[in-house]
Design a protein around this motif. Structure first.
Motif, mmCIF file in Angstrom:
data_model
loop_
_atom_site.group_PDB
_atom_site.id
_atom_site.type_symbol
_atom_site.label_atom_id
_atom_site.label_comp_id
_atom_site.label_asym_id
_atom_site.label_seq_id
_atom_site.Cartn_x
_atom_site.Cartn_y
_atom_site.Cartn_z
ATOM 1 N N SER A 266 -56.002 24.796 17.056
ATOM 2 C CA SER A 266 -56.207 26.010 16.264
ATOM 3 C C SER A 266 -55.171 26.102 15.147
ATOM 4 C CB SER A 266 -56.143 27.262 17.146
ATOM 5 O OG SER A 266 -54.890 27.367 17.794
ATOM 6 N N GLU A 267 -54.629 24.938 14.747
ATOM 7 C CA GLU A 267 -53.728 24.837 13.600
ATOM 8 C C GLU A 267 -52.490 25.720 13.760
ATOM 9 O OE1 GLU A 267 -53.533 23.000 10.978
ATOM 10 O OE2 GLU A 267 -55.439 21.957 10.880
ATOM 11 N N GLU A 268 -52.004 25.858 14.999
ATOM 12 C CA GLU A 268 -50.768 26.626 15.204
ATOM 13 C C GLU A 268 -49.565 25.750 14.892
ATOM 14 O OE1 GLU A 268 -49.998 29.675 18.170
ATOM 15 O OE2 GLU A 268 -51.778 28.933 19.186
ATOM 16 N N ASN A 269 -48.453 26.409 14.597
ATOM 17 C CA ASN A 269 -47.199 25.694 14.379
ATOM 18 C C ASN A 269 -46.662 25.231 15.728
ATOM 19 O OD1 ASN A 269 -44.538 24.884 13.880
ATOM 20 N ND2 ASN A 269 -44.261 26.386 12.265
ATOM 21 N N THR A 270 -46.567 23.926 15.914
ATOM 22 C CA THR A 270 -46.155 23.375 17.210
ATOM 23 C C THR A 270 -44.736 22.806 17.183
ATOM 24 O OG1 THR A 270 -47.117 21.217 16.651
ATOM 25 C CG2 THR A 270 -48.534 22.786 17.817
ATOM 26 N N GLU A 271 -44.004 23.035 16.102
ATOM 27 C CA GLU A 271 -42.692 22.396 15.956
ATOM 28 C C GLU A 271 -41.760 22.721 17.128
ATOM 29 O OE1 GLU A 271 -38.962 22.279 12.760
ATOM 30 O OE2 GLU A 271 -40.902 23.116 12.167
ATOM 31 N N GLY A 272 -41.671 24.020 17.469
ATOM 32 C CA GLY A 272 -40.788 24.411 18.568
ATOM 33 C C GLY A 272 -41.251 23.872 19.904
ATOM 34 N N ALA A 273 -42.575 23.980 20.156
ATOM 35 C CA ALA A 273 -43.122 23.502 21.431
ATOM 36 C C ALA A 273 -42.945 21.996 21.566
ATOM 37 C CB ALA A 273 -44.603 23.870 21.537
ATOM 38 N N LEU A 274 -43.120 21.267 20.463
ATOM 39 C CA LEU A 274 -42.978 19.814 20.511
ATOM 40 C C LEU A 274 -41.535 19.414 20.787
ATOM 41 C CD1 LEU A 274 -44.067 16.972 20.237
ATOM 42 C CD2 LEU A 274 -43.889 17.188 17.747
ATOM 43 N N GLN A 275 -40.584 20.069 20.142
ATOM 44 C CA GLN A 275 -39.187 19.723 20.376
ATOM 45 C C GLN A 275 -38.787 20.007 21.820
ATOM 46 O OE1 GLN A 275 -37.128 18.035 18.186
ATOM 47 N NE2 GLN A 275 -35.998 17.853 20.119
ATOM 48 N N PHE A 276 -39.303 21.130 22.357
ATOM 49 C CA PHE A 276 -39.045 21.479 23.752
ATOM 50 C C PHE A 276 -39.577 20.385 24.677
ATOM 51 C CE2 PHE A 276 -40.167 23.658 27.733
ATOM 52 C CZ PHE A 276 -38.981 24.342 28.005
ATOM 53 N N ALA A 277 -40.812 19.917 24.388
ATOM 54 C CA ALA A 277 -41.416 18.865 25.205
ATOM 55 C C ALA A 277 -40.649 17.552 25.070
ATOM 56 C CB ALA A 277 -42.879 18.667 24.795
ATOM 57 N N VAL A 278 -40.216 17.216 23.841
ATOM 58 C CA VAL A 278 -39.448 15.983 23.621
ATOM 59 C C VAL A 278 -38.148 16.014 24.426
ATOM 60 C CG1 VAL A 278 -38.114 14.714 21.890
ATOM 61 C CG2 VAL A 278 -40.443 15.439 21.376
ATOM 62 N N ASP A 279 -37.496 17.159 24.445
ATOM 63 C CA ASP A 279 -36.248 17.284 25.217
ATOM 64 C C ASP A 279 -36.499 17.023 26.693
ATOM 65 O OD1 ASP A 279 -34.920 17.881 22.893
ATOM 66 O OD2 ASP A 279 -34.948 20.056 23.198
ATOM 67 N N HIS A 280 -37.596 17.562 27.222
ATOM 68 C CA HIS A 280 -37.908 17.336 28.642
ATOM 69 C C HIS A 280 -38.309 15.894 28.889
ATOM 70 C CE1 HIS A 280 -37.620 21.108 30.861
ATOM 71 N NE2 HIS A 280 -37.918 21.712 29.727
ATOM 72 N N ALA A 281 -39.068 15.310 27.944
ATOM 73 C CA ALA A 281 -39.460 13.905 28.103
ATOM 74 C C ALA A 281 -38.231 13.009 28.079
ATOM 75 C CB ALA A 281 -40.437 13.511 26.993
ATOM 76 N N GLY A 282 -37.289 13.300 27.189
ATOM 77 C CA GLY A 282 -36.054 12.514 27.138
ATOM 78 C C GLY A 282 -35.253 12.626 28.412
ATOM 79 N N GLY A 283 -35.399 13.758 29.110
ATOM 80 C CA GLY A 283 -34.674 13.953 30.366
ATOM 81 C C GLY A 283 -35.098 13.015 31.473
ATOM 82 N N LEU A 284 -36.293 12.394 31.336
ATOM 83 C CA LEU A 284 -36.738 11.443 32.370
ATOM 84 C C LEU A 284 -35.789 10.252 32.468
ATOM 85 C CD1 LEU A 284 -40.616 11.229 31.912
ATOM 86 C CD2 LEU A 284 -39.301 12.743 33.370
ATOM 87 N N LEU A 285 -35.169 9.900 31.338
ATOM 88 C CA LEU A 285 -34.307 8.715 31.303
ATOM 89 C C LEU A 285 -33.064 8.892 32.182
ATOM 90 C CD1 LEU A 285 -34.534 8.072 27.463
ATOM 91 C CD2 LEU A 285 -35.731 6.817 29.262
#
Length: 895
Positions: A524-543
């Protein structure tokens, strides 16, 4: 006997206590005793002022001045009377004379500030109020005046502070709360403004201005019906105030009540024909009524009154657009933008004009400017959707249209093209629209658009209701994720976003939830910048996780890194997913895709060959991976994790870029990458919504599973022991101990036994069904295997009969047609010829039997002359169902 001075003192006491009529009488008694005594004339002037009799007050102050022109107070009073008579220049002169006589008197400075503010000299007014406050900082009226001057200068935060200071000195003055409400409203703090206006109304409900302010706040909160009531209350208190009529017109316009809005704007014009705003409102109402020439005249009148306001230029542009005069419209929008480049609406209008002129790149740039200025404005998103539709780019049109709906109120939505909505929105989304806007059901155009889709989505809604209560999920998060997948892939990204937000609330570390939350927002063309960074931080935490994450976490971490553009990290995550589970074929696809993006061609080609090897192996096992067409309802009961609809389709959609790349590589670089298995043809288009019937079938299958589980729970150990004793007599070499049965591939062993019986099967069909029942109730056969083998037994029995269905087979088929026993009528099963998405599952059973009965008739009429093995039977039966989806119970009854 009282003297003139005594009556004067009495009048002052009465005036101070607010008894202005009585004070006036006392001052008149003093004047009657001594008409040349200046002070009572001054007192009389103030009493008349507080009684609202400004002309008489002015005469009294003039008499006091003639008697003693060196008294400051009568000059101050004269200034006040002149101010309330609207004679601001004369009032200013009177206040200045009072100041010259006594520059340390605060009130003339306050009066001077008010006069200057009314004359539009706001900076001078502010200086006058500051001088007054310097003389008396504890007078609420002086802080109120300063707040008004600051408000007029657009310094709303400072104005708010001044009003608060005034309220601290006198919290029971309604005008101070009204001023505070105005400042808060101008700061966009509408809820707080509403509270301030309500406080003012609570102190004096008969003041029109706070009701007007309340209407404005409610309008900006989108509460138009309540706003309308507030404006009506203001009008009821003072029907000659133009602004509440203008506000009422605006609220009616927002409610789509254009004729009533037009009448309200015209009343505002009657009260003040020199105010540009109601002329602009009139133009807008006329435009929405399709009266564009009249609208154009109204906007021109507004421009004539205030040519430096962007609003009427924007309205004029819209009217010209509607009249097809696009070049003139463009010029009007450019004028509006020149006057206020931060006003989003003319950028949107400019986009419309440019689009109509075929200047699409410029139009897109204009729409994007509008969105950048106001991302919550629906119209430019709709403009983009229409433009992309004109360019036949559905991929870009659809999310823009979804965003349009998300931002639209109902009257705005009524203006959009129903045919465009019907073209892009799924049946489930159209159901959402009808649910949220029931008034649409009265619109003929909407009924024509929505009727068919609403009927189509009924079985889908039934399926969703079933899933909400389905007991097969290990926890509520998994249920929410599955419901989110359904909504997302059935075209309702807004509901999907809500569901994945709930997943995030429950477990923010779930990366599948994070990935689909971002995907839903993108839809729906929402701004996902904040949500994406939040997800990237959690994904990086797997390491750095203490325990090794499971394959799914690594897989979705890879997708999150991919969205971020970090293909190196994505490739590593997909590699870890595949190492954790070598059946996780989608992770292998995505690692290949990442290697391609990283320009590592040799590794990419190696992974392509590895993928083809995996796909070939699945084909040999009568299964299929991701090559070929997959539907939303596709399931694979032979693969762990694929036993529910939408799951396999979701993975297929997730790797769509990798699939397209693979097809391209195999077509253009076969020498380096390999070739497709011969059973597979190139299929790289995504399917739309799945067949609702298949979902119904799957639900019945799951209900049947539950029934079997309940039946198993009811079977006593004694009954199983008795059955086992009976079976030993018939199948002496079959290992009837559950432990020993579990050591074999029970399905294939029993199928082989049935095939080996040959013609003897005709006397042992009932015994085989008892054996199947025993194996199922001892958890050695699944419900699917149990039902397949039951039908296979009947099939083999009929091969060796010369005519008709009779004996035990006839009795069995008659009984299952009456009970909740189930037959196989279509689960998508992966056969040797590829993915068979037959419209089937376990259903109970009368109608399903008719399909099997037709299969038997066809089999023995020549379609399947050779005796089929068990794998061949399953494949051919499912192929038959796919080719004969319309069989009904009546077929069996007719026979």
């Amino acid at each position: 006997m009282k003297t003139a001075k005594d009556y004067y003192n009495e009048g002052v006491k009465l005036w101070k206590s607010g008894q202005f009529k009585e004070a006036l009488a006392a001052f008149d008694r003093a004047i009657g005793l001594d008409e040349n005594f200046a002070v009572p004339w001054n007192g009389k002037g103030y009493a008349l002022y507080y009684l609202g009799r400004y002309e008489e007050a002015l005469a009294a102050f003039d008499r006091a001045i003639r008697l003693d022109e060196n008294l400051a107070h009568p000059w101050n009073g004269k200034g006040i009377a002149l101010y309330y008579l609207g004679r601001y220049e004369e009032a200013l002169a009177a206040f200045d004379r009072a100041i010259r006589l006594d520059e340390n008197l605060a009130h003339p400075w306050n009066g001077k500030g008010s006069a200057l503010r009314s004359l539009g000299r706001y900076e001078e007014a502010l200086a006058a109020y500051d001088r007054a406050i310097g003389l008396d900082e504890n007078d609420a009226a002086l802080w109120h005046g300063k707040g008004n001057a600051l408000y007029s200068l657009g310094r709303y935060e400072e104005a708010l502070a001044a009003y608060d200071r005034a309220i601290g000195l006198d919290e029971n003055d309604a005008a101070l709360w009204h001023g505070k409400g105005n400042a808060l409203y101008s700061l966009g703090r509408y809820e707080e403004a509403l509270a301030a206006y309500d406080r003012a109304i609570g102190l004096d409900e008969n003041l029109a201005n706070p009701w007007h302010g309340k209407g404005n706040a409610l309008s900006d909160l989108g509460r138009y019906e309540e706003a309308l009531a507030a404006y009506d209350r203001a009008i009821g208190l003072d029907e000659n105030l133009a602004l509440p009529w203008y506000g009422k017109g605006s609220a009616l316009h927002s409610l789509g009540r254009y004729e009533e809005a037009l009448a309200a704007f015209e009343r505002a014009i009657d009260l003040n024909e020199n105010d540009a705003l109601p002329w602009n409102g009139k133009g807008s109402a006329l435009s929405d009524l399709g009266r564009y020439e009249e609208a154009l005249a109204a906007f021109d009148r507004a421009i004539g009154l205030d040519e430096n306001s962007a609003l009427p230029w924007n309205g004029k542009g819209n009217a010209l657009n509607s009249l097809g005069r696009y070049e003139e419209a463009l010029a009007a929008f450019d004028r509006a933008i020149g006057l206020d480049e931060n006003f989003a609406a003319p950028w949107h209008g400019k986009g419309n004009a440019l689009s109509s002129l075929g200047r699409y790149e410029e139009a897109l740039a204009a729409y994007d400017e509008a969105i950048g200025l106001d991302e919550n404005l629906a119209a430019p998103w709709y403009g983009k959707a229409k433009l992309y539709d004109d360019l036949d780019d559905a991929r870009l049109a659809h999310p823009c249209l979804t965003r349009t709906y998300r931002l639209s109120d109902e009257p705005t939505f009524f203006k959009f093209s129903f045919s465009l909505i019907g073209k892009y929105f799924s049946p489930l989304f159209i159901h959402r629209i009808s649910r949220e806007h029931p008034r649409l059901m009265t619109a003929l155009g909407w009924l024509q658009t929505a009727g068919g889709p609403l009927r189509q989505c009924l079985p889908l809604l039934q399926f969703i209701r079933f899933i909400r209560k389905y007991p097969g999920f290990p926890n509520e998060i998994e249920r929410l994720k599955f419901l989110g997948l359904i909504r997302y892939y059935l075209g309702d990204p807004l509901e999907a976003e809500e569901l994945f937000n709930k997943v995030d609330d429950e477990d923010e570390s779930d990366l599948m939830g994070q990935y689909y939350l971002i995907a839903s927002m993108n839809a729906s063309e929402e701004n996902t910048e904040g949500a994406l960074q939040f997800a990237v931080d959690h994904a990086g935490g797997l390491l750095t996780a203490e325990s090794e994450p499971d394959a799914a976490q690594w897989y979705y971490a890879g997708h999150i890194f991919r969205i971020k553009g970090n293909y190196g990290a994505a490739s590593t995550a997909f590699e870890r997913a595949f190492k954790a589970d070598e059946d996780f074929l989608s992770a292998l696809y995505m690692r290949m895709f990442c290697q391609h993006r990283l320009n590592r061609r040799e590794e990419r080609n190696r992974l392509v060959k590895q993928i083809l090897g995996k796909e070939n192996l699945l084909i040999k096992e009568n299964r299929r991976g991701f090559l070929g067409r997959i539907m939303p309802e596709s399931v694979d009961l032979n693969s762990s994790g694929w036993h529910m609809p939408f799951v396999k389709y979701a993975r297929w959609a997730e790797i769509s870029e990798a699939l397209n790349l693979l097809y391209d590589l195999l077509q253009n670089h076969e020498d380096k990458c390999g070739s497709l298995p011969p059973e597979i043809s190139f299929v790289n288009d995504m399917e739309g919504c799945g067949v609702p019937d298949a979902l119904q079938v799957w639900m019945q299958n799951e209900k049947f599973r539950a029934e079997l589980e309940n039946r198993k729970a009811e079977i006593s150990k004694y009954e199983l022991k008795e059955l086992r004793t009976e079976l030993k007599m018939v199948f002496p070499f079959f290992p009837l101990s559950p432990e020993k049965i579990a050591e074999t591939d029970t399905e294939l062993v029993i199928a082989k036994m049935i095939e080996d019986e040959g013609e003897k099967i005709t006397g042992k069909t009932e015994a085989f069904h008892k054996l199947l029942t025993y194996c199922h109730f001892t958890d050695c056969l699944s419900a699917r295997e149990f039902t397949f083998l039951s039908y296979f037994t009947i099939y083999k029995d009929q091969q060796h009969k010369k005519s008709g269905i009779k004996g035990y087979a006839a009795k069995f088929l008659e009984e299952i047609s009456k009970t909740s026993f189930a037959a196989i009528v279509a689960v998508p099963v992966f056969g040797v010829s590829g993915l068979l998405t037959a419209s089937v599952g376990f259903i109970g059973v009368y109608s399903s039997f008719s399909v099997f009965y037709e299969f038997l008739k066809t089999a023995f009429k020549g379609d399947f002359k050779d005796h089929l093995t068990y794998p061949q039977f399953k494949t051919n039966f499912l192929e038959f169902i796919q080719k004969h989806p319309g069989e009904t119970p009546e077929t069996f009854r007719d026979e």
